[in-house]
Design a protein around this motif. Structure first.
Motif, PDB file in Angstrom:
ATOM      1  N   GLN A 251       0.838  -1.194   0.000  1.00 16.23           N
ATOM      2  CA  GLN A 251       0.000   0.000   0.000  1.00 16.23           C
ATOM      3  C   GLN A 251       0.878   1.251   0.000  1.00 16.23           C
ATOM      4  O   GLN A 251       1.910   1.284   0.660  1.00 16.23           O
ATOM      5  N   ALA A 280      -5.353  -1.873 -11.975  1.00 20.95           N
ATOM      6  CA  ALA A 280      -6.256  -2.028 -10.827  1.00 20.95           C
ATOM      7  C   ALA A 280      -5.475  -2.095  -9.512  1.00 20.95           C
ATOM      8  O   ALA A 280      -5.861  -1.480  -8.508  1.00 20.95           O
ATOM      9  N   ILE A 281      -4.337  -2.818  -9.529  1.00 20.05           N
ATOM     10  CA  ILE A 281      -3.500  -2.913  -8.316  1.00 20.05           C
ATOM     11  C   ILE A 281      -2.978  -1.538  -7.925  1.00 20.05           C
ATOM     12  O   ILE A 281      -3.014  -1.144  -6.754  1.00 20.05           O
ATOM     13  N   LYS A 283      -4.258   1.294  -8.458  1.00 18.85           N
ATOM     14  CA  LYS A 283      -5.352   2.105  -7.919  1.00 18.85           C
ATOM     15  C   LYS A 283      -5.745   1.647  -6.505  1.00 18.85           C
ATOM     16  O   LYS A 283      -5.790   2.460  -5.571  1.00 18.85           O
ATOM     17  N   GLU A 284      -5.979   0.356  -6.381  1.00 18.95           N
ATOM     18  CA  GLU A 284      -6.409  -0.197  -5.081  1.00 18.95           C
ATOM     19  C   GLU A 284      -5.414   0.097  -3.977  1.00 18.95           C
ATOM     20  O   GLU A 284      -5.782   0.385  -2.845  1.00 18.95           O
ATOM     21  N   ARG A 285      -4.118  -0.032  -4.315  1.00 25.68           N
ATOM     22  CA  ARG A 285      -3.102   0.109  -3.263  1.00 25.68           C
ATOM     23  C   ARG A 285      -2.518   1.517  -3.196  1.00 25.68           C
ATOM     24  O   ARG A 285      -1.537   1.757  -2.492  1.00 25.68           O
ATOM     25  N   ASN A 286      -3.104   2.421  -3.964  1.00 22.71           N
ATOM     26  CA  ASN A 286      -2.664   3.824  -3.921  1.00 22.71           C
ATOM     27  C   ASN A 286      -1.161   3.960  -4.229  1.00 22.71           C
ATOM     28  O   ASN A 286      -0.412   4.634  -3.519  1.00 22.71           O
TER      29      ASN A 286
END
Ligand code: NDP
Length: 352
Positions: A251, A280-281, A283-286
């Motif tokens: 993250q 997507a990863i 984005k999800e993990r900022n």
């Protein structure tokens, strides 16, 4: 009536283009020997070429599309890259015979006449007299590693960060790892293309771990090398290696998007967008994935060169080079670098 002296020079020209999906080959290049006038106009200098750099971005100049900031080479035209030479004759104030000079657009030619305005005078004491370092650790390569880490790396000393580098045994990568350590990363892991390069990274540069991406189980080996996950990723190669590294990132991590050499023989925009799963990863993990472009940081070149020179002199960074000799081997050195023949910076030595 007086005769103007002529000089015989050797040079490398573009014979043909590899095509947008083609690997560059020796036949794309041609060595010529020509006789040129030595007459110097006011403001010009005659220089003898000492060292030439061969770099991945040159691949983009071989096609007729070129790349932002670096125009396409012309068929039959003399090729050029970052170079270093010595002044032989000068009709320009500020340059005298014996001065060491550099240009980002140095022709692949044994002797050249330049407008003095395009040349930069170099101070050999910055590199302990080893002038090829002006093309590597104390030049644009070093600046790319240093400013890339500084501007996009977000290294936080004491935060126990793990840094992974792809293209790790190459010019930029080998320096980025060493600089990441100086800046405070606690774990430095390299990915590269041979076992010999892995040993070099661990035994000579002090990397904690190094992986050969041509061997099996890269993902599980990377996990073993990075027990706390990956915080920072200095990306020189792109493609599937990068997708795999990013899948193991923590993250709020940071990708330093330096280059994507695995994609340079394809007709892609620079840099190519990551596949949806990787997107997507991120984005999800900022995770930030900002492109780093050296040319956006010209205001930091001078201070950066001073810093790199100091690290080189104190031995805090080691500047490995792979040197080949002779103008006739310049194209071969480029092709070799593009396919992993180099450890550290690939240099061509043209004359003593
Ligand atoms: P290197 O010295 O790293 O040489 C290139 C290396 O890339 C080779 O030695 C090879 O090593 C590796 N390589 C080649 N093909 C592949 C592939 N398909 N997959 C994985 N690795 C591959 O070159 P530089 O240090 O000069 O450049 C490194 C990167 O930095 C490039 O992407 C370049 O475009 C970029 N760059 C960006 C700048 C910027 O301003 N952003 C400025 C300068 C460079 P191996 O044996 O490991 O495969």
């Amino acid at each position: 009536l007086f005769l103007i002296a002529r000089m015989k020079v050797k040079r490398v020209v573009l014979a043909s283009r590899p095509g947008i999906f083609g690997e560059p080959v020796p036949e794309n290049f041609r060595l010529e020997e020509v006789s040129l006038s030595e007459e110097l106009h006011d403001g010009h200098i005659l220089a003898r070429t000492l060292y030439l750099s061969v770099d991945p971005y040159l691949r983009c100049q071989m096609d007729d599309t070129g790349m932002e900031g670096v125009p396409s080479w012309k068929i039959g035209g003399v090729l050029d890259s970052n170079g270093i030479g010595v002044v032989e004759k000068s009709k320009t104030n500020g340059f005298t015979a014996g001065d060491i000079v550099s240009s980002f657009n140095w022709p692949w030619q044994t002797q050249c006449i330049f407008d003095g305005k395009v040349l930069q005078k170099m101070d050999p004491s910055l590199v302990n007299g080893q002038l090829s370092h002006f093309l590597g650790a104390v030049g644009t390569t070093g600046l790319t590693a240093y400013l890339g880490m500084k501007e996009k790396g977000h290294v936080t000393p004491g935060a126990n960060q793990t840094l992974v580098i792809s293209g790790a045994a190459g010019a930029c990568g080998s320096l980025a790892g060493q600089i990441g350590r100086i800046q405070g990363c606690s774990r430095v892991v390299g990915i590269c293309g041979t076992d010999e390069k892995c040993s070099f990274l661990i035994n000579e540069l002090g990397f904690d771990c190094a992986l050969n991406y041509k061997k099996k189980n890269l993902a599980s080996k990377l996990k073993e090398c990075c027990p706390n996950g990956v915080d920072l990723y200095f990306d020189n190669v792109g493609g599937t290696i990068s997708d795999m590294v990013i899948s193991q990132m923590n993250q709020n991590g940071h990708v330093i998007l330096c280059g994507q050499i695995s994609q340079y023989n394809k007709d892609m925009c620079h840099p190519p967008p990551p596949p949806p799963q990787t997107e997507a990863i991120l984005k999800e993990r900022n995770i930030t994935r900002d492109r780093f472009l050296l040319f956006n940081y010209t205001d930091q070149y001078q201070s950066g060169i001073q810093q790199l020179s100091q690290w080189l002199k104190t031995g805090q960074i080691k500047a490995k080079e792979t040197i080949v000799q002779g103008i006739e081997n310049t194209a071969g050195a480029f092709l070799s670098m593009m396919t992993g023949g180099n450890i550290g910076k690939q240099i061509v030595k043209i004359s003593e």
